[in-house]
Design a protein around this motif. Structure first.
Motif, PDB file in Angstrom:
ATOM      1  N   LEU A 105      -1.442  -1.132  -4.598  1.00  0.00           N
ATOM      2  CA  LEU A 105      -0.169  -0.634  -4.165  1.00  0.00           C
ATOM      3  C   LEU A 105      -0.543  -0.109  -2.648  1.00  0.00           C
ATOM      4  CD1 LEU A 105       2.947  -1.059  -3.926  1.00  0.00           C
ATOM      5  CD2 LEU A 105       2.800   1.206  -5.137  1.00  0.00           C
ATOM      6  N   THR A 106      -0.936   1.228  -2.642  1.00  0.00           N
ATOM      7  CA  THR A 106      -1.467   1.657  -1.575  1.00  0.00           C
ATOM      8  C   THR A 106      -2.907   0.949  -1.216  1.00  0.00           C
ATOM      9  OG1 THR A 106      -0.456   3.849  -2.153  1.00  0.00           O
ATOM     10  CG2 THR A 106      -2.222   3.894  -0.582  1.00  0.00           C
ATOM     11  N   ARG A 107      -3.002   0.685   0.009  1.00  0.00           N
ATOM     12  CA  ARG A 107      -4.174  -0.057   0.354  1.00  0.00           C
ATOM     13  C   ARG A 107      -4.542   0.403   1.730  1.00  0.00           C
ATOM     14  NH1 ARG A 107      -3.971  -4.760   3.219  1.00  0.00           N
ATOM     15  NH2 ARG A 107      -6.000  -5.404   2.606  1.00  0.00           N
ATOM     16  N   ARG A 108      -5.897   0.428   1.903  1.00  0.00           N
ATOM     17  CA  ARG A 108      -6.426   0.497   3.005  1.00  0.00           C
ATOM     18  C   ARG A 108      -6.528  -1.100   3.882  1.00  0.00           C
ATOM     19  NH1 ARG A 108     -10.505   3.222   6.188  1.00  0.00           N
ATOM     20  NH2 ARG A 108     -12.027   1.978   7.090  1.00  0.00           N
ATOM     21  N   ALA A 109      -6.354  -1.145   5.127  1.00  0.00           N
ATOM     22  CA  ALA A 109      -6.494  -2.590   5.685  1.00  0.00           C
ATOM     23  C   ALA A 109      -7.967  -3.102   6.013  1.00  0.00           C
ATOM     24  CB  ALA A 109      -5.671  -2.432   6.987  1.00  0.00           C
ATOM     25  N   ARG A 110      -8.381  -3.376   4.788  1.00  0.00           N
ATOM     26  CA  ARG A 110      -9.898  -3.509   4.637  1.00  0.00           C
ATOM     27  C   ARG A 110     -10.375  -4.865   5.413  1.00  0.00           C
ATOM     28  NH1 ARG A 110      -8.568  -1.413  -0.453  1.00  0.00           N
ATOM     29  NH2 ARG A 110     -10.151   0.405  -1.161  1.00  0.00           N
ATOM     30  N   GLY A 111      -9.482  -5.795   5.948  1.00  0.00           N
ATOM     31  CA  GLY A 111      -9.708  -6.896   6.367  1.00  0.00           C
ATOM     32  C   GLY A 111      -9.803  -6.893   7.777  1.00  0.00           C
ATOM     33  N   HIS A 128       8.111  -3.031  -8.450  1.00  0.00           N
ATOM     34  CA  HIS A 128       9.479  -2.907  -8.320  1.00  0.00           C
ATOM     35  C   HIS A 128       9.738  -1.337  -8.732  1.00  0.00           C
ATOM     36  CE1 HIS A 128      10.136  -7.227  -7.646  1.00  0.00           C
ATOM     37  NE2 HIS A 128       9.408  -7.256  -8.820  1.00  0.00           N
ATOM     38  N   ALA A 129      10.333  -0.707  -7.675  1.00  0.00           N
ATOM     39  CA  ALA A 129      11.062   0.471  -8.006  1.00  0.00           C
ATOM     40  C   ALA A 129      12.005   0.766  -6.881  1.00  0.00           C
ATOM     41  CB  ALA A 129       9.776   1.856  -7.862  1.00  0.00           C
ATOM     42  N   GLY A 130      12.911   1.627  -7.204  1.00  0.00           N
ATOM     43  CA  GLY A 130      13.822   2.086  -6.067  1.00  0.00           C
ATOM     44  C   GLY A 130      13.237   2.353  -4.856  1.00  0.00           C
ATOM     45  N   TYR A 131      12.222   3.002  -4.574  1.00  0.00           N
ATOM     46  CA  TYR A 131      11.746   3.656  -3.472  1.00  0.00           C
ATOM     47  C   TYR A 131      11.193   2.375  -2.529  1.00  0.00           C
ATOM     48  CZ  TYR A 131       7.102   3.812  -5.451  1.00  0.00           C
ATOM     49  OH  TYR A 131       5.891   3.741  -5.989  1.00  0.00           O
ATOM     50  N   LEU A 132      10.708   1.405  -3.305  1.00  0.00           N
ATOM     51  CA  LEU A 132      10.264   0.061  -2.796  1.00  0.00           C
ATOM     52  C   LEU A 132      10.939  -0.976  -2.529  1.00  0.00           C
ATOM     53  CD1 LEU A 132       7.054  -0.235  -5.306  1.00  0.00           C
ATOM     54  CD2 LEU A 132       7.112   0.656  -3.171  1.00  0.00           C
TER      55      LEU A 132
END
Length: 452
Positions: free
Chosen positions: A336-342, A314-318
Motif C-alpha cells: 500500500l505505502t510505497r516508495r517510487a522505486r521505479g 478498500h477502506a473509508g480513508y482510501l
C-alpha cells in the motif's frame, strides 16, 4: 529536529560530499565484520542526547561503511550483483530528499507517469500488448508473490468450481522465493517439473509431469512459473513450449526474469526469450542487470485489471484515492505505502537512452562468453553448464568444500574479489555472475588464475 538549522546544513553538506565522492571514485570492495567487532568499535550509537550529525557521519564513513561489501565493484561476482548508473544513484538521492509518495495518482501523478513510462519500455521489450501495465515493488520475492496472488484470484473468479488444493508448477531451478511464496505465504501446493540436462523446464516435461498427476491434484493447477535466467545457473526455460501448455490448460503463465529479464534488451540473446509475449505476468529487477539502485522490481501484467481486482485495498480513508480511471501503483501488488522505486530507472533511461542500455547489456554478455572460453581452456577448471546469459558455473578440479571456503575468504581479505561457492546437482563448485559492464575479461582472468 525537523528544522533546517546551520548544524543540519553542515551535516547535509557532509553527506552530499560523501555521495559525490562515492560516485566519482572507483567503488571499494571492502568487507564484513562480526557483530562483536562492530560493537567494540562503534559502541552504543543510539543515545538519549544524540551523537550529533558530524559524529554520526564519521561513524558511518569510518566504521560501518567499511564493513559492507560494495555490490557495484567490478569483481563482486557472487549472488547477483548490482551496477547502478551514476545518474540512477544520484536521482535516488533526490527521490528521498523530495519525500515523493508513490502509492497513488492523487499524491504522485508525476512519479506514477514516469514509472509507467519505464514499465512501458520493459513491456515493449517483452512484446506485451499496449494494455499491459503494473508497478514497481521491493524485489523479485514480492513481485513473484504479487503475480501469483493475482493468478489465483483470477482462477477463483473464472472457474466454475474450486479445487481441493491449489497448485503451481515449478522446477528445482525456480527461484527459492517462488516456493516460499506458494508454500508459506499462500498455502499452495508445488508441482515439481523435472528439468532437462541443463536444468530448463520444457513444455514437454511440463505436460508429462501434469499428466501423471492424480485428477484432483491436476485440477488444482492454476499457474506455471517459467524462469528467464535462473539465479544459480543463468538458464532460460523453454518459455514458448511452457506457454503453449499453459494456454491449452487455461493456466496463468508467470515469467520470473528478476535477473535475466534484462537480456531482452540484447539482440544477441533475444531468441532465448521466445514465447515471453504470452506471459500473463512478468518481473525483472532493475537493481540487478538494468543498472538501478536497490531496491526495485518491475512487475507487469498482460491484463492489469485482473491484478487490480486482486490487490486493491478498500477502506473509508482510501476512497479519495481509489477513484475509477486513475492509475494507483498500490493497486497492483501486495503493498500500500510505497516508495517510487521505479524513478531512478526512469531517470537513467531518459538521460542515457535505450540504446545505451542495450550496449551495456551486450557488453556483459560478451565478457561472459569470453570468460566461458577461458574456463574451457583452463586445465584446472571444468565448466559445468554452458551459459545462456552471464552466469558461469564451474568447478576447480580436485577441490573440496574447505578449499573453496579458504579461497573465497582469501580473495575478500586481500580485496581482490568477492566470489562464493555454490552447488550444482550436489557438487560443490562456484559461479561468477556478471551484470556490471565495468567487469572486464582481465577481472575474470584474475579470479580464475587465483584458483591454480
Amino acid at each position: 529536529m525537523h528544522e533546517y538549522t546551520p548544524a543540519v546544513e553542515e551535516t547535509v553538506r557532509k553527506l552530499a560530499q560523501l555521495c559525490v565522492e562515492r560516485l566519482a571514485a572507483e567503488p571499494p570492495l571492502s568487507g564484513t565484520a562480526a557483530w562483536e567487532q562492530l560493537e567494540s568499535v562503534a559502541g552504543k550509537t543510539i543515545t538519549a542526547a544524540g551523537l550529533g550529525g558530524p559524529e554520526a557521519v564519521r561513524l558511518w564513513a569510518e566504521v560501518l561503511a567499511p564493513a559492507c561489501i560494495a555490490v557495484d565493484h567490478p569483481r563482486y561476482l557472487s549472488f547477483i550483483p548490482g551496477a547502478p548508473t551514476k545518474l540512477a544513484a544520484a536521482f535516488d538521492m533526490l527521490v528521498s530528499a523530495s519525500s515523493v509518495y508513490g502509492g497513488s495518482w492523487l499524491e504522485g501523478a508525476g512519479a506514477a507517469f514516469a514509472e509507467n513510462q519505464a514499465l512501458r519500455w520493459v513491456a515493449d521489450l517483452a512484446g506485451l500488448p499496449d494494455t499491459a501495465g503494473g508497478t514497481f515493488v521491493q524485489g523479485g520475492t514480492l513481485g513473484n508473490l504479487s503475480a501469483l496472488v493475482a493468478a489465483r484470484e483470477s482462477a477463483r473468479r473464472h472457474r466454475s468450481g474450486l479445487p481441493r488444493r491449489w497448485a503451481v508448477c515449478v522446477t528445482e531451478e525456480t527461484h527459492s522465493s517462488v516456493a516460499y511464496a506458494l508454500r508459506v505465504v499462500m498455502d499452495v501446493d508445488v508441482v515439481l517439473v523435472p528439468g532437462d540436462e541443463r536444468g530448463r523446464m520444457t513444455g514437454t516435461a511440463l505436460r508429462d509431469a501434469v499428466d501423471r498427476l492424480p485428477p484432483d491434484r491436476r485440477a488444482g493447477v492454476f499457474a506455471v512459473v517459467a524462469t528467464a535466467g535462473s539465479t544459480n545457473l543463468g538458464i532460460v526455460d523453454d518459455i514458448a513450449g511452457i506457454g503453449a501448455v499453459a494456454r491449452d490448460n487455461g493456466w496463468w503463465l508467470h515469467v520470473d526474469g528478476a535477473y535475466g529479464g534484462a537480456g531482452l534488451a540484447a539482440p544477441a540473446v533475444r531468441h532465448l526469450y521466445d514465447g515471453i509475449e504470452q506471459a500473463d505476468s512478468f518481473i525483472v529487477d532493475p537493481h540487478k542487470w538494468l543498472f538501478g539502485p536497490f531496491d526495485s522490481c518491475a512487475l507487469l501484467y498482460r491484463d492489469p485489471s485482473l491484478a487490480r481486482t486482486a490487490h486493491t485495498q478498500h477502506a473509508g480513508y482510501l476512497e479519495a484515492v481509489t477513484a475509477d480511471g486513475e492509475w494507483n501503483p498500490s493497486d497492483y501488488a501486495v503493498h500500500l505505502t510505497r516508495r517510487a522505486r521505479g524513478l531512478p530507472l526512469w531517470f537513467s533511461l531518459a538521460a542515457h537512452g535505450a540504446d545505451a542500455y542495450r550496449e551495456a547489456v551486450e557488453r556483459s554478455l560478451a565478457t561472459a562468453r569470453a570468460g566461458a572460453d577461458l574456463i574451457r581452456r583452463a586445465d584446472h577448471l571444468d565448466l559445468l553448464v554452458e551459459p545462456d546469459l552471464t552466469v558461469l558455473t564451474f568447478e576447480r578440479i580436485g577441490w573440496r568444500p574447505d578449499d573453496y571456503a579458504r579461497w573465497s575468504g582469501h580473495l575478500l581479505d586481500t580485496q581482490q574479489a568477492f566470489v562464493t561457492p555454490t552447488r550444482h546437482r550436489g557438487r560443490i563448485c562456484t559461479r561468477l555472475a556478471l551484470v556490471n559492464p565495468s567487469t572486464t575479461l582481465d577481472d575474470l582472468r584474475l579470479v580464475l588464475d587465483s584458483m591454480r
